[in-house]
Design a protein around this motif. Structure first.
Motif, PDB file in Angstrom:
ATOM      1  N   TYR A  37       7.541  38.344  88.624  1.00 31.53           N
ATOM      2  CA  TYR A  37       6.190  38.184  89.151  1.00 31.53           C
ATOM      3  C   TYR A  37       5.208  38.515  88.036  1.00 31.53           C
ATOM      4  N   LEU A  47       4.512  34.740  92.064  1.00 29.15           N
ATOM      5  CA  LEU A  47       5.836  34.434  91.543  1.00 29.15           C
ATOM      6  C   LEU A  47       5.764  33.568  90.292  1.00 29.15           C
ATOM      7  N   GLY A  97      20.325  36.702 101.191  1.00 28.94           N
ATOM      8  CA  GLY A  97      21.131  36.394 102.356  1.00 28.94           C
ATOM      9  C   GLY A  97      21.828  37.576 102.987  1.00 28.94           C
ATOM     10  N   TYR A 101      17.714  41.662 102.599  1.00 28.66           N
ATOM     11  CA  TYR A 101      16.925  40.660 101.890  1.00 28.66           C
ATOM     12  C   TYR A 101      15.432  40.848 102.100  1.00 28.66           C
ATOM     13  N   ASN A 102      15.040  41.705 103.038  1.00 31.54           N
ATOM     14  CA  ASN A 102      13.616  41.984 103.229  1.00 31.54           C
ATOM     15  C   ASN A 102      13.111  43.135 102.373  1.00 31.54           C
ATOM     16  N   VAL A 103      13.967  43.709 101.542  1.00 29.10           N
ATOM     17  CA  VAL A 103      13.531  44.770 100.641  1.00 29.10           C
ATOM     18  C   VAL A 103      13.567  44.236  99.223  1.00 29.10           C
ATOM     19  N   LEU A 104      12.463  44.324  98.547  1.00 28.97           N
ATOM     20  CA  LEU A 104      12.343  43.840  97.173  1.00 28.97           C
ATOM     21  C   LEU A 104      12.031  45.026  96.271  1.00 28.97           C
TER      22      LEU A 104
ATOM     23  N   ASN B  32       7.516  36.692 107.941  1.00 31.06           N
ATOM     24  CA  ASN B  32       7.916  38.065 107.631  1.00 31.06           C
ATOM     25  C   ASN B  32       6.739  38.680 106.870  1.00 31.06           C
ATOM     26  N   TYR B  34       4.852  42.155 104.892  1.00 24.55           N
ATOM     27  CA  TYR B  34       5.210  43.287 104.048  1.00 24.55           C
ATOM     28  C   TYR B  34       3.962  44.044 103.615  1.00 24.55           C
ATOM     29  N   TYR B  49       8.138  46.568 106.256  1.00 23.56           N
ATOM     30  CA  TYR B  49       8.219  45.145 106.513  1.00 23.56           C
ATOM     31  C   TYR B  49       8.398  44.920 107.995  1.00 23.56           C
ATOM     32  N   ILE B  51       9.573  41.645 110.758  1.00 21.91           N
ATOM     33  CA  ILE B  51      10.030  40.273 110.931  1.00 21.91           C
ATOM     34  C   ILE B  51       9.570  39.688 112.261  1.00 21.91           C
ATOM     35  N   VAL B  59      10.389  51.373 104.602  1.00 16.89           N
ATOM     36  CA  VAL B  59      11.172  51.458 103.370  1.00 16.89           C
ATOM     37  C   VAL B  59      10.879  52.799 102.696  1.00 16.89           C
ATOM     38  N   LYS B  94       6.449  36.109 103.633  1.00 17.62           N
ATOM     39  CA  LYS B  94       7.349  35.035 103.228  1.00 17.62           C
ATOM     40  C   LYS B  94       7.883  34.353 104.466  1.00 17.62           C
ATOM     41  N   GLY B  97      13.315  33.720 108.130  1.00 21.15           N
ATOM     42  CA  GLY B  97      14.650  33.140 108.029  1.00 21.15           C
ATOM     43  C   GLY B  97      15.167  32.982 106.624  1.00 21.15           C
ATOM     44  N   GLY B  98      14.597  33.734 105.700  1.00 21.56           N
ATOM     45  CA  GLY B  98      15.242  33.742 104.399  1.00 21.56           C
ATOM     46  C   GLY B  98      14.491  33.076 103.284  1.00 21.56           C
ATOM     47  N   LEU B 102       7.607  35.824  97.802  1.00 15.78           N
ATOM     48  CA  LEU B 102       6.570  36.643  98.406  1.00 15.78           C
ATOM     49  C   LEU B 102       5.208  36.121  98.003  1.00 15.78           C
TER      50      LEU B 102
END
Lengths: 116, 113
Positions: A37, A47, A97, A101-104, B32, B34, B49, B51, B59, B94, B97-98, B102
């Motif tokens: 980023y 990004l 996957g 996957y929701n934690v960056l 989703n 954040y 976060y 969903i 977190v 984002k 579903g994947g 961001l």
């Protein structure tokens, strides 16, 4: 735990010289997803590049990076720096996957300054 | 096109006072959402976060809480601010579903005195 390391906090370059910003990571994820980023002054991060494919070069806006799972690295490169490249660059890691996957996770960032 | 709006743009608050920061996304259903925090000169730290409506995962809490009262809204709050809460707060979304990327809002700059 999962983490991202960017060893250079500050990089100063002369315009026209190549750029290389280092990024290594530690993870238990079997499918790590790596990102770069970029954040220009007084702006939000956006990004620049992303990859989850081992040993495949990904390119965007003159920058490129290759994910190497064997060395846990995702270094950012550019052949010739421009003044407009001056910004903060963050390497980041997530679990593609997987349950996380929701934690960056972001690295500490590298401030790139390109001088005339 | 999707737009993400954060409010307020900036706040100056006293230690011990309450705080509420908001984020709204338009043009995207079931995103989703954040919250990130960036200390001055520091890295981006993910805080929460969500969903789906009514569901928020922590977190790193930092004595803050978050709620998702509507599909398009995400709220960050605390009843008592600390000096250490100063910084730049960023909301991001984002695809459900994947989705991978961001997208950040313009952020709220908070100074706690």
């Amino acid at each position: 735990g999962d983490s991202v390391t960017q060893t250079e906090g500050l990089v100063t370059l002369t315009e026209g010289l190549p750029v290389m910003l280092n990024c290594t990571y530690q993870t238990i994820y079997s499918n790590p997803f790596l990102f770069w980023y970029v954040q220009h002054l007084n702006e939000s991060p956006r990004l620049l590049l992303k990859s989850f494919t081992d040993n495949k070069r990904t390119e965007h806006q003159g920058f490129h990076a290759t994910l190497h799972k064997s060395s846990s690295s995702f270094h950012l490169q550019k052949s010739s720096a421009q003044l407009s490249d001056s910004a903060l660059y963050y390497c980041a890691l997530s679990d593609r996957g997987g349950s996380n996957y929701n934690v960056l996770y972001f690295g500490s960032g590298t401030k790139l300054t390109v001088e005339p | 096109a999707q737009t993400i709006h954060q409010w307020p743009v900036a706040e100056i608050k006293a230690v011990g006072s309450p705080l509420s920061l908001g984020c709204t996304i338009k043009g995207k259903s079931s995103p989703n959402l954040y919250w990130y925090w960036q200390a001055t000169g520091g890295t981006l730290q993910q805080l929460f976060y969500s969903i789906t409506v009514g569901q928020v995962e922590s977190v790193v809490q930092l004595n803050l809480s978050a709620s998702r009262p509507k599909d398009d809204q995400f709220i960050l709050s605390t009843e008592k601010l600390l000096l250490s809460h100063s910084g730049f707060y960023l909301c991001a979304w984002k695809d459900w579903g994947g989705g991978d990327t961001l997208y950040f809002g313009a952020g709220t700059r908070l100074s706690v005195l």
